[in-house]
Design a protein around this motif. Structure first.
Motif, PDB file in Angstrom:
ATOM      1  N   ALA A  58       0.818  -1.190   0.000  1.00 30.39           N
ATOM      2  CA  ALA A  58       0.000   0.000   0.000  1.00 30.39           C
ATOM      3  C   ALA A  58       0.862   1.254   0.000  1.00 30.39           C
ATOM      4  N   ARG A  59       2.018   1.226   0.669  1.00 30.17           N
ATOM      5  CA  ARG A  59       2.816   2.454   0.742  1.00 30.17           C
ATOM      6  C   ARG A  59       3.350   2.876  -0.622  1.00 30.17           C
ATOM      7  N   GLY A  60       3.535   1.937  -1.538  1.00 30.43           N
ATOM      8  CA  GLY A  60       3.968   2.281  -2.886  1.00 30.43           C
ATOM      9  C   GLY A  60       2.967   3.155  -3.611  1.00 30.43           C
ATOM     10  N   PHE A  61       1.693   3.053  -3.228  1.00 33.59           N
ATOM     11  CA  PHE A  61       0.647   3.852  -3.864  1.00 33.59           C
ATOM     12  C   PHE A  61       0.857   5.352  -3.638  1.00 33.59           C
ATOM     13  N   LEU A  62       1.382   5.703  -2.491  1.00 29.68           N
ATOM     14  CA  LEU A  62       1.398   7.099  -2.077  1.00 29.68           C
ATOM     15  C   LEU A  62       2.258   7.982  -2.972  1.00 29.68           C
ATOM     16  N   ILE A  63       3.467   7.566  -3.263  1.00 31.41           N
ATOM     17  CA  ILE A  63       4.334   8.350  -4.141  1.00 31.41           C
ATOM     18  C   ILE A  63       3.985   8.091  -5.599  1.00 31.41           C
ATOM     19  N   ALA A  64       3.733   6.828  -5.939  1.00 24.60           N
ATOM     20  CA  ALA A  64       3.487   6.476  -7.343  1.00 24.60           C
ATOM     21  C   ALA A  64       2.266   7.185  -7.905  1.00 24.60           C
ATOM     22  N   SER A  65       1.231   7.383  -7.109  1.00 24.14           N
ATOM     23  CA  SER A  65       0.039   8.065  -7.632  1.00 24.14           C
ATOM     24  C   SER A  65       0.350   9.519  -7.958  1.00 24.14           C
ATOM     25  N   VAL A  66       1.134  10.174  -7.135  1.00 24.53           N
ATOM     26  CA  VAL A  66       1.533  11.552  -7.413  1.00 24.53           C
ATOM     27  C   VAL A  66       2.442  11.586  -8.642  1.00 24.53           C
ATOM     28  N   LEU A  67       3.356  10.636  -8.731  1.00 26.71           N
ATOM     29  CA  LEU A  67       4.265  10.556  -9.869  1.00 26.71           C
ATOM     30  C   LEU A  67       3.492  10.331 -11.171  1.00 26.71           C
ATOM     31  N   ALA A  68       2.525   9.418 -11.153  1.00 31.15           N
ATOM     32  CA  ALA A  68       1.703   9.173 -12.341  1.00 31.15           C
ATOM     33  C   ALA A  68       0.965  10.446 -12.752  1.00 31.15           C
ATOM     34  N   TYR A  69       0.438  11.159 -11.800  1.00 29.09           N
ATOM     35  CA  TYR A  69      -0.242  12.422 -12.074  1.00 29.09           C
ATOM     36  C   TYR A  69       0.718  13.430 -12.710  1.00 29.09           C
ATOM     37  N   GLU A  70       1.885  13.607 -12.093  1.00 29.17           N
ATOM     38  CA  GLU A  70       2.857  14.581 -12.583  1.00 29.17           C
ATOM     39  C   GLU A  70       3.370  14.232 -13.982  1.00 29.17           C
ATOM     40  N   LEU A  71       3.550  12.936 -14.252  1.00 27.74           N
ATOM     41  CA  LEU A  71       4.081  12.499 -15.552  1.00 27.74           C
ATOM     42  C   LEU A  71       2.984  12.204 -16.574  1.00 27.74           C
ATOM     43  N   ARG A  72       1.733  12.295 -16.117  1.00 29.03           N
ATOM     44  CA  ARG A  72       0.582  12.024 -16.986  1.00 29.03           C
ATOM     45  C   ARG A  72       0.648  10.618 -17.582  1.00 29.03           C
ATOM     46  N   LYS A  73       0.838   9.652 -16.688  1.00 30.44           N
ATOM     47  CA  LYS A  73       0.910   8.236 -17.068  1.00 30.44           C
ATOM     48  C   LYS A  73      -0.180   7.466 -16.341  1.00 30.44           C
ATOM     49  N   PRO A  74      -0.671   6.388 -16.952  1.00 34.41           N
ATOM     50  CA  PRO A  74      -1.629   5.529 -16.254  1.00 34.41           C
ATOM     51  C   PRO A  74      -0.980   4.887 -15.023  1.00 34.41           C
ATOM     52  N   LEU A  75      -1.778   4.738 -13.984  1.00 29.94           N
ATOM     53  CA  LEU A  75      -1.331   4.113 -12.745  1.00 29.94           C
ATOM     54  C   LEU A  75      -1.920   2.707 -12.663  1.00 29.94           C
ATOM     55  N   GLY A 113       3.900  -4.368 -25.177  1.00 30.68           N
ATOM     56  CA  GLY A 113       4.385  -3.086 -25.672  1.00 30.68           C
ATOM     57  C   GLY A 113       4.426  -1.994 -24.623  1.00 30.68           C
ATOM     58  N   ASP A 114       3.751  -2.194 -23.491  1.00 29.81           N
ATOM     59  CA  ASP A 114       3.795  -1.197 -22.423  1.00 29.81           C
ATOM     60  C   ASP A 114       5.145  -1.253 -21.711  1.00 29.81           C
ATOM     61  N   ASN A 115       5.698  -0.071 -21.424  1.00 28.12           N
ATOM     62  CA  ASN A 115       6.947   0.055 -20.680  1.00 28.12           C
ATOM     63  C   ASN A 115       6.616   0.587 -19.293  1.00 28.12           C
ATOM     64  N   VAL A 116       6.913  -0.224 -18.293  1.00 24.48           N
ATOM     65  CA  VAL A 116       6.429   0.048 -16.945  1.00 24.48           C
ATOM     66  C   VAL A 116       7.564   0.415 -15.991  1.00 24.48           C
ATOM     67  N   LEU A 117       7.331   1.461 -15.216  1.00 23.14           N
ATOM     68  CA  LEU A 117       8.138   1.753 -14.044  1.00 23.14           C
ATOM     69  C   LEU A 117       7.401   1.112 -12.877  1.00 23.14           C
ATOM     70  N   LEU A 118       8.070   0.243 -12.143  1.00 19.41           N
ATOM     71  CA  LEU A 118       7.470  -0.434 -10.997  1.00 19.41           C
ATOM     72  C   LEU A 118       7.968   0.226  -9.722  1.00 19.41           C
ATOM     73  N   PHE A 119       7.038   0.737  -8.908  1.00 15.42           N
ATOM     74  CA  PHE A 119       7.395   1.503  -7.718  1.00 15.42           C
ATOM     75  C   PHE A 119       6.910   0.811  -6.455  1.00 15.42           C
ATOM     76  N   ASP A 120       7.790   0.784  -5.454  1.00 15.58           N
ATOM     77  CA  ASP A 120       7.422   0.356  -4.113  1.00 15.58           C
ATOM     78  C   ASP A 120       8.149   1.250  -3.130  1.00 15.58           C
ATOM     79  N   ASP A 121       7.749   1.219  -1.881  1.00 20.07           N
ATOM     80  CA  ASP A 121       8.382   2.089  -0.903  1.00 20.07           C
ATOM     81  C   ASP A 121       9.768   1.601  -0.511  1.00 20.07           C
ATOM     82  N   LEU A 122       9.983   0.272  -0.506  1.00 21.51           N
ATOM     83  CA  LEU A 122      11.209  -0.279   0.044  1.00 21.51           C
ATOM     84  C   LEU A 122      11.579  -1.575  -0.672  1.00 21.51           C
ATOM     85  N   ILE A 123      12.877  -1.775  -0.867  1.00 20.48           N
ATOM     86  CA  ILE A 123      13.379  -3.034  -1.408  1.00 20.48           C
ATOM     87  C   ILE A 123      14.121  -3.746  -0.285  1.00 20.48           C
ATOM     88  N   ALA A 124      13.624  -4.911   0.097  1.00 22.85           N
ATOM     89  CA  ALA A 124      14.279  -5.727   1.126  1.00 22.85           C
ATOM     90  C   ALA A 124      14.837  -6.979   0.438  1.00 22.85           C
TER      91      ALA A 124
END
Length: 180
Positions: free
Chosen positions: A62-79, A116-127
């Motif tokens: 769930a924490r990945g949603f917080l930054i990624a949603s703002v990033l998608a908005y700023e970059l005008r990309k589907p989330l 064909g979609d190129n995806v940036l995958l975002f999460d809060d932390l990599i363990a």
């Protein structure tokens, strides 16, 4: 100043013995209560990806949603939401995986990405990388290409970033905690 890694790292709180004894949890919630810190984090990602060939931003519950949603908005990309099993409506596919301290299952809606979609995958932390590897598998099973994984925090000692890089997927994190 676009990004001050010392300042942002100073906002990350360590909570010892949570969610179980022996775990030092890196808590990013102070970033969200600090407008300057939040702006620095978001701007760092926007500047990194603004001219990239990324077509979609996927994020993990769930924490990945917080930054990624703002990033998608700023970059005008589907989330694209990747959630814990049973949280998404409609037709989904799922992937089980192991966590640092347990196991879980992720799901994605079958029409979220396509070949064909190129995806940036975002999460809060990599363990250990288990969550991200499961999410990569879900995205790739739908024909998408994961161009990079991004996180606020990397814990390199746990091997997750190396595990992802062994799949020929670059890893980017704003802060790393090694030997701690």
């Amino acid at each position: 100043m676009l990004y001050d890694d010392f300042y942002v790292k100073s906002l990350i709180r360590t909570v010892d013995d949570w969610p179980k004894p022996g775990i030092s949890f890196r808590d990013i919630t102070p970033i969200f209560t600090n407008p300057k810190g939040m702006r620095m984090v978001v701007d760092a990602y926007v500047h990194r990806y603004i001219d990239s060939d990324i077509t979609h931003i996927a994020c993990i519950d769930a924490r990945g949603f917080l930054i990624a949603s703002v990033l998608a908005y700023e970059l005008r990309k589907p989330l694209v939401l990747i959630r814990k099993k049973g949280k998404l409506p409609g037709e989904t596919i799922s992937q089980k995986y192991d966590l640092e301290y347990g196991s879980a299952e992720l799901e994605i809606q079958v029409d979220s990405v396509k070949p064909g979609d190129n995806v940036l995958l975002f999460d809060d932390l990599i363990a250990t990388g288990g969550t991200l590897v499961a999410a990569i598998s879900l995205l790739q099973s739908q024909g998408a290409t994961v161009k990079e994984t991004a996180a606020i925090i990397d814990l390199p000692d746990l091997g997750g970033s190396n595990r992802i890089q062994s799949l020929d997927i670059p890893v980017f994190a704003l802060a790393a905690y090694e030997g701690e």
